[in-house]
Write a protein that holds these residues in place. Structure first.
Motif, PDB file in Angstrom:
ATOM      1  N   UNK A   1       0.734  -1.046   0.024  1.00 39.63           N
ATOM      2  CA  UNK A   1      -0.030   0.030  -0.009  1.00 39.63           C
ATOM      3  C   UNK A   1       0.821   1.246  -0.120  1.00 39.63           C
ATOM      4  N   UNK A   2       0.111   2.511   0.338  1.00 41.02           N
ATOM      5  CA  UNK A   2       0.919   3.959  -0.016  1.00 41.02           C
ATOM      6  C   UNK A   2       1.271   4.323   1.443  1.00 41.02           C
ATOM      7  N   UNK A   3       1.352   3.461   2.608  1.00 46.35           N
ATOM      8  CA  UNK A   3       1.499   4.291   3.858  1.00 46.35           C
ATOM      9  C   UNK A   3       2.956   3.874   4.324  1.00 46.35           C
ATOM     10  N   UNK A   4       3.948   3.344   3.672  1.00 42.47           N
ATOM     11  CA  UNK A   4       5.347   2.926   4.075  1.00 42.47           C
ATOM     12  C   UNK A   4       6.444   3.415   2.961  1.00 42.47           C
ATOM     13  N   UNK A   5       6.620   4.784   2.965  1.00 43.18           N
ATOM     14  CA  UNK A   5       7.572   5.199   2.149  1.00 43.18           C
ATOM     15  C   UNK A   5       9.052   4.652   1.985  1.00 43.18           C
ATOM     16  N   UNK A   6       9.645   4.141   3.103  1.00 44.43           N
ATOM     17  CA  UNK A   6      10.792   3.506   3.277  1.00 44.43           C
ATOM     18  C   UNK A   6      10.581   2.186   2.252  1.00 44.43           C
ATOM     19  N   UNK A   7       9.549   1.352   2.896  1.00 45.29           N
ATOM     20  CA  UNK A   7       9.518   0.155   2.002  1.00 45.29           C
ATOM     21  C   UNK A   7       9.130   0.541   0.488  1.00 45.29           C
ATOM     22  N   UNK A   8       8.415   1.322   0.127  1.00 44.76           N
ATOM     23  CA  UNK A   8       8.296   1.932  -1.250  1.00 44.76           C
ATOM     24  C   UNK A   8       9.645   2.186  -1.941  1.00 44.76           C
TER      25      UNK A   8
ATOM     26  N   UNK B   1      10.162  11.359  -2.071  1.00 45.29           N
ATOM     27  CA  UNK B   1      10.557  12.475  -1.362  1.00 45.29           C
ATOM     28  C   UNK B   1       9.160  13.443  -0.711  1.00 45.29           C
ATOM     29  N   UNK B   2       8.271  13.342  -1.429  1.00 43.78           N
ATOM     30  CA  UNK B   2       7.115  14.146  -0.923  1.00 43.78           C
ATOM     31  C   UNK B   2       6.383  13.380   0.357  1.00 43.78           C
ATOM     32  N   UNK B   3       6.640  12.106   0.111  1.00 37.70           N
ATOM     33  CA  UNK B   3       6.248  11.364   1.309  1.00 37.70           C
ATOM     34  C   UNK B   3       7.095  11.565   2.529  1.00 37.70           C
ATOM     35  N   UNK B   4       8.164  12.070   2.503  1.00 35.08           N
ATOM     36  CA  UNK B   4       8.943  12.405   3.611  1.00 35.08           C
ATOM     37  C   UNK B   4      10.103  11.948   3.743  1.00 35.08           C
ATOM     38  N   UNK B   5      10.586  11.033   2.805  1.00 38.63           N
ATOM     39  CA  UNK B   5      11.948  10.480   2.705  1.00 38.63           C
ATOM     40  C   UNK B   5      12.995  11.530   2.172  1.00 38.63           C
ATOM     41  N   UNK B   6      14.157  11.555   2.876  1.00 35.80           N
ATOM     42  CA  UNK B   6      15.329  12.450   2.535  1.00 35.80           C
ATOM     43  C   UNK B   6      15.780  12.078   1.220  1.00 35.80           C
ATOM     44  N   UNK B   7      15.862  13.038   0.455  1.00 31.83           N
ATOM     45  CA  UNK B   7      16.034  13.199  -1.068  1.00 31.83           C
ATOM     46  C   UNK B   7      17.651  12.481  -1.107  1.00 31.83           C
TER      47      UNK B   7
ATOM     48  N   UNK C   1      -9.764   3.924 -15.017  1.00 36.87           N
ATOM     49  CA  UNK C   1     -10.555   3.317 -13.870  1.00 36.87           C
ATOM     50  C   UNK C   1      -9.824   1.764 -13.893  1.00 36.87           C
ATOM     51  N   UNK C   2      -9.757   1.580 -12.473  1.00 40.29           N
ATOM     52  CA  UNK C   2      -9.071   0.243 -12.212  1.00 40.29           C
ATOM     53  C   UNK C   2      -7.483  -0.001 -12.217  1.00 40.29           C
ATOM     54  N   UNK C   3      -6.775   1.320 -12.374  1.00 36.08           N
ATOM     55  CA  UNK C   3      -5.375   1.523 -11.952  1.00 36.08           C
ATOM     56  C   UNK C   3      -5.053   0.971 -10.866  1.00 36.08           C
ATOM     57  N   UNK C   4      -4.279  -0.223 -10.915  1.00 42.45           N
ATOM     58  CA  UNK C   4      -3.832  -0.711  -9.464  1.00 42.45           C
ATOM     59  C   UNK C   4      -2.970   0.045  -8.465  1.00 42.45           C
ATOM     60  N   UNK C   5      -2.688   0.987  -8.937  1.00 43.44           N
ATOM     61  CA  UNK C   5      -1.788   1.799  -8.200  1.00 43.44           C
ATOM     62  C   UNK C   5      -2.714   3.330  -7.797  1.00 43.44           C
ATOM     63  N   UNK C   6      -3.778   3.274  -7.871  1.00 46.19           N
ATOM     64  CA  UNK C   6      -4.547   4.633  -7.642  1.00 46.19           C
ATOM     65  C   UNK C   6      -4.926   4.445  -6.428  1.00 46.19           C
ATOM     66  N   UNK C   7      -4.119   4.898  -5.260  1.00 47.36           N
ATOM     67  CA  UNK C   7      -4.482   4.676  -3.808  1.00 47.36           C
ATOM     68  C   UNK C   7      -4.999   6.157  -3.432  1.00 47.36           C
ATOM     69  N   UNK C   8      -5.951   6.186  -2.850  1.00 45.18           N
ATOM     70  CA  UNK C   8      -6.587   7.600  -2.660  1.00 45.18           C
ATOM     71  C   UNK C   8      -5.655   8.693  -1.830  1.00 45.18           C
TER      72      UNK C   8
END
Ligand SMILES: Nc1ncnc2c1ncn2[C@@H]1O[C@H](COP(=O)(O)OP(=O)(O)OP(=O)(O)O)[C@@H](O)[C@H]1O
Ligand SMILES: Cc1cn([C@H]2C[C@H](O)[C@@H](COP(=O)(O)O)O2)c(=O)[nH]c1=O
Length: 187
Positions: A51-58, A95-101, A133-140
């Motif tokens: 999912x879209x809540x763990x920017x380090x993992x991403x 970086x927008x999710x808070x990860x140091x560039x 529609x149906x984009x698998x990465x379309x996290x709100x």
């Protein structure tokens, strides 16, 4: 071999533009290939589950996927590779999710820097209306960040001399302006 990356927020037209560049380069007798990130099905599946809540993992997952992608690209015997997203996607989105560039750049430092980055710049409201529609990465939670991602891309573009293209123009205009620049660089 030229490595050209196409960047921009979700829905800005990257896939359509990247595939058309390849088609037009081939028409001109150039050997070009289209590719995209995320590249592997396996890591795409993991990202969907994380999912879209763990920017380090991403950041780490996109980098692992990129390593496999880079190895594949190194095996291609072509004049130009057109990749639909690459390193600057991680720099902009994570970086927008808070990860140091600096850390993002370190994690990606073993990968070849693109010869040209084309930024399709578009207002997020217009871009969002174009997302399929149906984009698998379309996290709100990601949609809410697209204005910041766009601004980060524009900041990177100014620092690293991307080709910035107004993606709000009709498609023919967008692609013609890119090809005008590209054919001058390649031939
Ligand atoms: N210049 C343009 N004007 C109007 N519509 C466009 C333009 N460029 C692309 N489109 C349309 O916008 C939609 C999204 O385009 P595309 O899938 O190429 O974007 P993308 O940036 O790859 O999206 P994503 O990041 O979500 O994968 C498609 O229906 C495409 O035909
Ligand atoms: C490579 C990469 C991608 N992302 C984000 C950007 C998009 O929201 C999705 C990919 O979907 P698309 O249909 O290909 O646009 O993932 C990211 O945050 N970081 C990256 O490195």
């Amino acid at each position: 071999m030229l490595l050209i990356s196409i960047e921009g927020i979700d829905g800005s037209g990257k896939t359509t533009v990247a595939k058309e560049i390849v088609r037009r380069l081939k028409e001109k007798g150039k050997n070009a290939t289209y590719t995209k990130e995320p590249f592997t099905e396996d890591i795409t599946g993991i990202i969907q589950r994380v999912g879209w809540n763990d920017p380090i993992a991403l950041t780490l997952l996109f980098a692992a996927d990129r390593r496999i992608h880079v190895r594949w690209m190194e095996e291609q015997n072509v004049d130009a590779i057109i990749t639909d997203r690459y390193i600057h996607s991680t720099i902009a989105y994570q970086s927008v999710m808070g990860i140091d560039e600096k850390w993002i750049r370190n994690v990606n430092s073993k990968f070849p820097y693109p010869d040209l980055v084309i930024l399709l710049d578009l207002d997020p409201t217009i871009a969002s209306s174009r997302i399929k529609k149906g984009d698998i990465f379309d996290f709100p939670e990601k949609r809410k960040t697209l204005e910041k991602v766009r601004n980060k891309y524009l900041e990177l573009a100014a620092m690293e001399h991307f080709l910035i293209v107004n993606a709000d123009k009709p498609f023919e205009e967008v692609i013609n302006s890119i090809m005008f620049y590209l054919l001058d660089q390649i031939t």
